[in-house]
Design a protein around this motif. Structure first.
Motif, PDB file in Angstrom:
ATOM      1  N   GLN A 270      41.346  26.229  26.611  1.00  0.00           N
ATOM      2  CA  GLN A 270      41.888  27.253  27.746  1.00  0.00           C
ATOM      3  C   GLN A 270      40.689  28.604  27.861  1.00  0.00           C
ATOM      4  OE1 GLN A 270      43.515  26.834  24.098  1.00  0.00           O
ATOM      5  NE2 GLN A 270      44.596  28.979  23.815  1.00  0.00           N
TER       6      GLN A 270
ATOM      7  N   GLY B 225      37.844  30.305  31.592  1.00  0.00           N
ATOM      8  CA  GLY B 225      37.610  31.522  31.932  1.00  0.00           C
ATOM      9  C   GLY B 225      35.840  31.838  31.782  1.00  0.00           C
TER      10      GLY B 225
ATOM     11  N   ALA C  30      38.788  39.890  34.568  1.00  0.00           N
ATOM     12  CA  ALA C  30      40.343  39.215  34.321  1.00  0.00           C
ATOM     13  C   ALA C  30      39.947  38.252  33.218  1.00  0.00           C
ATOM     14  CB  ALA C  30      40.942  38.839  35.421  1.00  0.00           C
ATOM     15  N   PHE C  31      38.925  37.405  33.176  1.00  0.00           N
ATOM     16  CA  PHE C  31      38.970  36.352  32.395  1.00  0.00           C
ATOM     17  C   PHE C  31      38.259  36.350  31.017  1.00  0.00           C
ATOM     18  CE2 PHE C  31      40.430  33.776  35.832  1.00  0.00           C
ATOM     19  CZ  PHE C  31      41.080  33.361  35.477  1.00  0.00           C
TER      20      PHE C  31
ATOM     21  N   PRO D 215      47.648  25.228  36.724  1.00  0.00           N
ATOM     22  CA  PRO D 215      48.070  26.741  36.278  1.00  0.00           C
ATOM     23  C   PRO D 215      46.911  27.569  36.297  1.00  0.00           C
ATOM     24  CG  PRO D 215      49.264  25.127  35.073  1.00  0.00           C
ATOM     25  CD  PRO D 215      48.201  24.416  35.969  1.00  0.00           C
ATOM     26  N   ASP D 216      45.604  26.995  35.622  1.00  0.00           N
ATOM     27  CA  ASP D 216      44.495  27.828  35.445  1.00  0.00           C
ATOM     28  C   ASP D 216      43.795  28.481  36.730  1.00  0.00           C
ATOM     29  OD1 ASP D 216      43.642  25.407  35.424  1.00  0.00           O
ATOM     30  OD2 ASP D 216      42.668  25.639  33.435  1.00  0.00           O
TER      31      ASP D 216
ATOM     32  N   TYR E  34      45.737  28.411  39.627  1.00  0.00           N
ATOM     33  CA  TYR E  34      46.683  29.418  40.222  1.00  0.00           C
ATOM     34  C   TYR E  34      46.499  30.793  39.813  1.00  0.00           C
ATOM     35  CZ  TYR E  34      50.834  31.423  42.113  1.00  0.00           C
ATOM     36  OH  TYR E  34      51.894  32.016  42.755  1.00  0.00           O
ATOM     37  N   GLU E  35      46.361  31.031  38.705  1.00  0.00           N
ATOM     38  CA  GLU E  35      46.028  32.157  37.894  1.00  0.00           C
ATOM     39  C   GLU E  35      44.915  33.189  38.671  1.00  0.00           C
ATOM     40  OE1 GLU E  35      45.218  32.202  33.739  1.00  0.00           O
ATOM     41  OE2 GLU E  35      45.144  34.470  33.518  1.00  0.00           O
ATOM     42  N   VAL E  36      43.873  32.284  38.977  1.00  0.00           N
ATOM     43  CA  VAL E  36      42.851  32.878  40.024  1.00  0.00           C
ATOM     44  C   VAL E  36      43.313  33.505  41.280  1.00  0.00           C
ATOM     45  CG1 VAL E  36      40.486  32.361  41.216  1.00  0.00           C
ATOM     46  CG2 VAL E  36      41.002  31.379  38.954  1.00  0.00           C
TER      47      VAL E  36
ATOM     48  N   ALA F 251      46.424  34.438  41.740  1.00  0.00           N
ATOM     49  CA  ALA F 251      47.315  35.357  41.208  1.00  0.00           C
ATOM     50  C   ALA F 251      46.735  36.742  40.964  1.00  0.00           C
ATOM     51  CB  ALA F 251      48.072  34.959  40.215  1.00  0.00           C
ATOM     52  N   ILE F 252      45.515  36.485  40.180  1.00  0.00           N
ATOM     53  CA  ILE F 252      44.847  37.857  39.911  1.00  0.00           C
ATOM     54  C   ILE F 252      44.077  38.460  41.229  1.00  0.00           C
ATOM     55  CG2 ILE F 252      42.495  38.512  38.809  1.00  0.00           C
ATOM     56  CD1 ILE F 252      43.066  36.209  36.699  1.00  0.00           C
TER      57      ILE F 252
ATOM     58  N   ASN G 299      47.696  34.936  46.178  1.00  0.00           N
ATOM     59  CA  ASN G 299      48.910  33.841  46.058  1.00  0.00           C
ATOM     60  C   ASN G 299      49.711  34.659  47.158  1.00  0.00           C
ATOM     61  OD1 ASN G 299      49.046  36.077  44.515  1.00  0.00           O
ATOM     62  ND2 ASN G 299      50.870  35.299  43.347  1.00  0.00           N
TER      63      ASN G 299
END
Lengths: 140, 118
Positions: free
Chosen positions: A37, A41, A115-116, B90-91, B93-95, B97-98, B102
């Motif tokens: 996970q 990033g 962010a990551f 999901p990861d 999608y996070e990009v 969203a940030i 989206n």
């Protein structure tokens, strides 16, 4: 710490060589069990940081190099990316999430790095960035 | 590149065209330019109006790719088409969203949701 590693590499302004450096860092991190996970990033931030250095920093000039320093101490990976360009002021990069900017096709790399990663810091000149990511601690 | 210029698998379901990314990584502009060319061809040359971009295969995406997707969305709309994105993990999608993309893109969970009411 047995899991620690570090290396420095200098590459020309060539994105395919940039990708090779990325792959090397990621495979070293995989070997020492850096969590999946967190790798996502790190990979994204490396892509953005190295491409920025090659394209925007060095302007794809083949006579200019990019220095990449990578260090992992068992907890935290630290990657320094330095180009030979004039630098830039990160505070002047417009916020890509503002309504006026949302449809602009550029300006999101810096935001994604921030962010990551745990830490993103430029030197005063703006041609050297420090990216740090602390690994997530396993809960079990 | 082994798959040549073809970066999208195309499937037609009724009046909706499903375009599935072939690549796991959509990073550099050359790659996304080829994807863009193929996608614009669907709308501009083939006259398809409803296009679903399926991200099932995509594991990584860079900001350069996001930029091209924005350009692509505008072009498709300008050509009278509609673009919908689906099956984004999901990861990734996070990009979106940030970066608040989206809100810009029409993003749905999966192909079924993409076909519904399109």
């Amino acid at each position: 710490m047995a899991d620690a590693f570090e290396f420095n590499v200098t590459i020309p302004s060539d994105t395919s060589q940039g990708h090779e450096v990325q792959e090397r860092i990621l495979s070293e991190l995989e070997k020492v069990g850096f969590p999946d996970q967190d790798l996502f990033g790190v990979k994204l931030a490396l892509e953005e940081g190295i491409v920025n250095a090659i394209k925007h920093g060095n302007g794809m000039d083949p006579s200019k190099n990019v220095l990449v320093e990578c260090e992992y101490d068992g907890v935290r990976v630290r990657v320094v990316i330095e180009d030979e360009g004039p630098g830039f002021d990160p505070s002047e990069v417009p916020d890509p999430t503002e309504d006026d900017n949302i449809e602009k096709p550029s300006g999101r790399g810096l935001m994604l790095m921030r962010a990551f990663m745990s830490r993103v810091e430029y030197n005063d000149k703006g041609n050297r960035v420090i990216l740090e990511k602390a690994r997530t601690i396993d809960k079990d | 590149m082994s798959a040549g210029q073809r970066r999208l698998d195309i499937e037609q379901i009724g009046d909706v065209t499903i375009a599935k990314f072939v690549d796991k990584k959509i990073l550099d502009e050359n790659n996304i330019q080829m994807i863009g060319n193929q996608l614009f061809g669907l709308v501009e040359e083939d006259g398809r109006k409803k296009v679903v971009l399926d991200f099932t295969a995509v594991e990584y995406l860079s900001s350069a790719a996001l930029g091209k997707l924005i350009t692509m969305d505008k072009k498709v709309k300008a050509a009278g088409g509609k673009l919908r994105l689906c099956s984004i993990r999901p990861d990734i999608y996070e990009v979106f969203a940030i970066t608040r993309l989206n809100k810009l893109f029409d993003i749905v969970d999966d192909q079924d949701a993409a076909l519904a009411g399109f």
